[in-house]
Motif scaffolding. Structure first.
Motif, short mmCIF file in Angstrom:
data_model
loop_
_atom_site.label_atom_id
_atom_site.label_comp_id
_atom_site.label_asym_id
_atom_site.label_seq_id
_atom_site.Cartn_x
_atom_site.Cartn_y
_atom_site.Cartn_z
N LEU A 7 48.87 52.72 -3.95
CA LEU A 7 49.86 53.06 -3.79
C LEU A 7 50.39 51.60 -4.66
O LEU A 7 49.85 51.14 -6.10
N PRO A 8 51.47 51.69 -5.58
CA PRO A 8 52.53 50.84 -6.31
C PRO A 8 52.32 49.04 -6.40
O PRO A 8 51.66 48.80 -7.44
N SER A 9 51.71 48.55 -5.82
CA SER A 9 51.94 47.44 -5.00
C SER A 9 50.00 47.58 -5.48
O SER A 9 49.47 45.78 -6.09
N GLU A 10 49.05 48.04 -4.89
CA GLU A 10 47.40 48.29 -4.99
C GLU A 10 47.29 48.71 -6.58
O GLU A 10 46.72 47.64 -7.07
N LEU A 11 48.52 49.02 -7.87
CA LEU A 11 47.67 49.73 -9.34
C LEU A 11 47.92 47.93 -9.50
O LEU A 11 47.59 46.99 -10.56
N THR A 15 54.85 49.89 -18.27
CA THR A 15 53.29 50.45 -19.29
C THR A 15 52.28 51.56 -18.33
O THR A 15 52.15 52.66 -18.26
N ALA A 16 51.49 50.69 -17.35
CA ALA A 16 51.23 51.24 -16.26
C ALA A 16 51.20 52.26 -15.19
O ALA A 16 50.26 53.41 -15.28
N LEU A 27 57.24 43.14 -7.09
CA LEU A 27 57.30 44.64 -7.74
C LEU A 27 58.75 45.04 -7.03
O LEU A 27 59.09 44.96 -5.90
N SER A 28 59.53 45.88 -8.39
CA SER A 28 60.14 46.35 -8.13
C SER A 28 60.35 47.37 -7.20
O SER A 28 59.56 47.72 -7.08
N LEU A 85 44.53 54.02 -12.83
CA LEU A 85 44.52 53.51 -11.63
C LEU A 85 43.55 52.15 -11.82
O LEU A 85 43.55 51.18 -11.08
N GLY A 86 42.45 52.31 -13.25
CA GLY A 86 41.93 50.96 -13.06
C GLY A 86 40.67 50.44 -13.06
O GLY A 86 40.35 50.16 -13.50
#
Length: 532
Positions: free
Chosen positions: A311-315, A411-412, A45-46, A493-494
């Motif tokens: 968090l971004p990594s969790e998404l 997109t997410a 992830l960036s 968020l999923g």
């Protein structure tokens, strides 16, 4: 990701023939454990991947239903049954019915079972194929004529043989092509798993949005009917004044036209309400004539005040569409190894063992057995570049999947950022709409009093009525927007599937033995789906 030949170890030549002979079996097994093609790893992830530049904090509040302040926190997690946060028992019951009755989810679950079985089919390629054969052969041979001897002439021309045999065929997976194919099928299992979760999330989100829109339309219809009553009372007053000669007929006709215009806005709203009610039933798997759903109102729902923010990594680890795109990327990576293995020599061992006899009772006697073992090596010499093009096509498919994965991730993050921003801005819009509605109501009352005293004309009164009507409808729409924004955040968020005990399973009760055929670096990615 580059394409390379993943040989497991480097074999060194030895001048001693004895060492070579002793190492031949070890070399065979080492080669059997090798796999050509790239080893898949989840894209990193960036560092720039973020939802917002600053902590979103909390939204403003308004003193009305659905106007509570909402707080964001990365320390909170989304429950699996996230719709229960709206605290409506009727809604919870219907969502459970819809999930159990949905043909979309049923189709996705059937696709998952199909993917599981295809993986078992691929896993069978690591084992030999054994075929049993039993036969009875009855034939007649010619005796001959003319100068045939008496011994030949007296022979029985009929002859019977019995045969039992087992045929064994095994293709050595020297280059790992079979295991890469298994890896591809396991990746497809993961893809269909998250397609199930995506279908579940889409269904529940669409159902919540349909319920909220139905409640909003019901509120807009009530607001319009209230305005119609106000205008009807004003028309009655004007008609009475006209009969007494206090006003001319043009004012009565103007009020009547305004009333009819307001009434004309009701049928479209009522039609939209019918459409939404049917949409709710359709999403639940029911027909329009089935009375399954109660009528929802905004007052039936409670706005969740404490909102999770991943968090971004969790998404990336939780959004079903991201995980599906990741599985497609993994599958494309494994297919490169399959295409590479197809370009290399194939090694096969076949064997036959059995018994033959002219008498069935002596089929298993000594001397009736026979066996055969054949080893073969095959290499495509000329195919007009077909295998090479297949490899290039597999690489291109991987590059396409990588681009799709990046697009889905972007997109997410955009969806999540939009949802957070909408929650904050629409909370301010609701506060402003409430103030506008209250001001318009006071203005209408004052304008009516002034008109009755003759201080203002009819046009000013009609304008005040129209202003109040629009303010009332805007307020209802702003209330509904707070709820739909919250649903949008939960969707972005999923959907909390990782906290739902009945999330899509990775297997159907049988042990997934083909996991042993997949490289160790991939085993973490084929754990049950409720382990993000």
């Amino acid at each position: 990701m580059s394409v390379w030949f993943g040989f497991c170890s480097k074999m060194r030549s030895s001048p001693a023939p004895t060492v070579c002979r002793r190492s031949s079996l070890m070399l065979f097994f080492l080669l059997s454990a090798c796999m050509v093609g790239p080893d898949f790893k989840r894209p990193e992830l960036s560092p720039e991947a973020k939802f917002t530049r600053n902590d979103p904090g909390a939204t403003v509040s308004a003193d009305i239903q659905g106007g509570a302040s909402q707080n964001f926190s990365t320390q909170r997690d989304l429950p699996g049954e996230w719709w229960e946060l709206f605290e409506s028992k009727a809604l919870n019951t219907y969502v459970s019915l819809a999930v159990a009755n949905s043909p979309t989810i049923a189709q996705a679950e059937a696709n998952l079972r199909q993917a599981q079985e295809n993986a078992y089919v691929a896993g069978a390629g690591l084992y030999p194929t054994v075929t049993g054969n039993a036969s009875r052969n009855r034939q007649k041979f010619p005796i001959g004529g003319g100068g045939a001897s008496e011994i030949v002439a007296n022979l029985n021309p009929f002859f019977t043989t019995y045969s039992l045999s087992l045929a064994i065929s095994y293709t050595l997976d020297v280059w790992g092509g079979t295991r890469r194919n298994i890896e591809s099928q396991v990746a497809n299992i993961q893809y269909t798993q998250f397609q199930v979760e995506a279908a579940h999330l889409t269904l529940t989100s669409n159902l919540l949005n349909a319920v909220i829109l139905e409640a909003s339309l019901r509120g807009q219809i009530r607001a319009t009917e209230e305005i119609i009553k106000v205008q009807q009372r004003q028309l009655s007053i004007l008609q009475a004044q006209f009969r007494l000669g206090g006003v001319d007929e043009s004012q009565v006709l103007q009020q009547l036209a305004t009333l009819e215009q307001t009434k004309a806005t009701l049928p479209p709203l009522q039609q939209q309400l019918v459409v939404q009610k049917n949409q709710i039933k359709t999403l639940g798997g029911f027909y329009p004539t089935q009375d399954i759903v109660k009528e929802f109102d905004l007052s039936d729902l409670k706005l969740p005040r404490k909102l999770p923010l991943s968090l971004p990594s969790e998404l990336v680890a939780r959004r079903p569409d991201i995980r599906s795109a990741e599985a497609q990327l993994w599958q494309a990576s494994a297919n490169i190894g399959v295409a590479l293995a197809n370009q290399l020599p194939s090694f096969q061992i076949t064997g036959n063992v059995g018994n033959d006899s002219d008498v069935f009772n002596r089929l298993f006697f000594s001397g009736t057995g026979a066996w055969q073992i054949t080893t073969s090596v095959a290499q495509t010499v000329f195919d007009a570049g077909a295998l090479n093009s297949q490899r290039k096509a597999a690489v291109a498919a991987f590059e396409s999947s990588a681009a799709n994965y990046r697009e889905v991730v972007l997109t997410a993050f955009g969806d999540t950022s939009n949802a957070v921003s909408a929650l904050k801005n629409d909370a301010r819009a609701l506060k402003a709409s409430l103030a506008a509605e209250r001001s318009a109501r006071k203005s209408l009352r004052l304008t009516q009093q002034q008109y009755n005293l003759g201080a203002i004309d009819l046009t000013t009164l009609l304008l005040a009525v129209q202003t109040y009507q629009q303010a009332k409808i805007n307020l209802v729409q702003a209330q509904a927007a707070r709820f739909t924004d919250t649903v949008a955040l939960f969707f972005a968020l999923g959907g909390g599937w990782w906290n739902r005990p009945n999330a899509a399973p990775i297997r159907d009760g049988r042990p997934l033995t083909i996991i042993s055929a997949v490289p160790p670096f991939n085993r973490k990615q084929i754990q049950p789906v409720n382990q993000p």
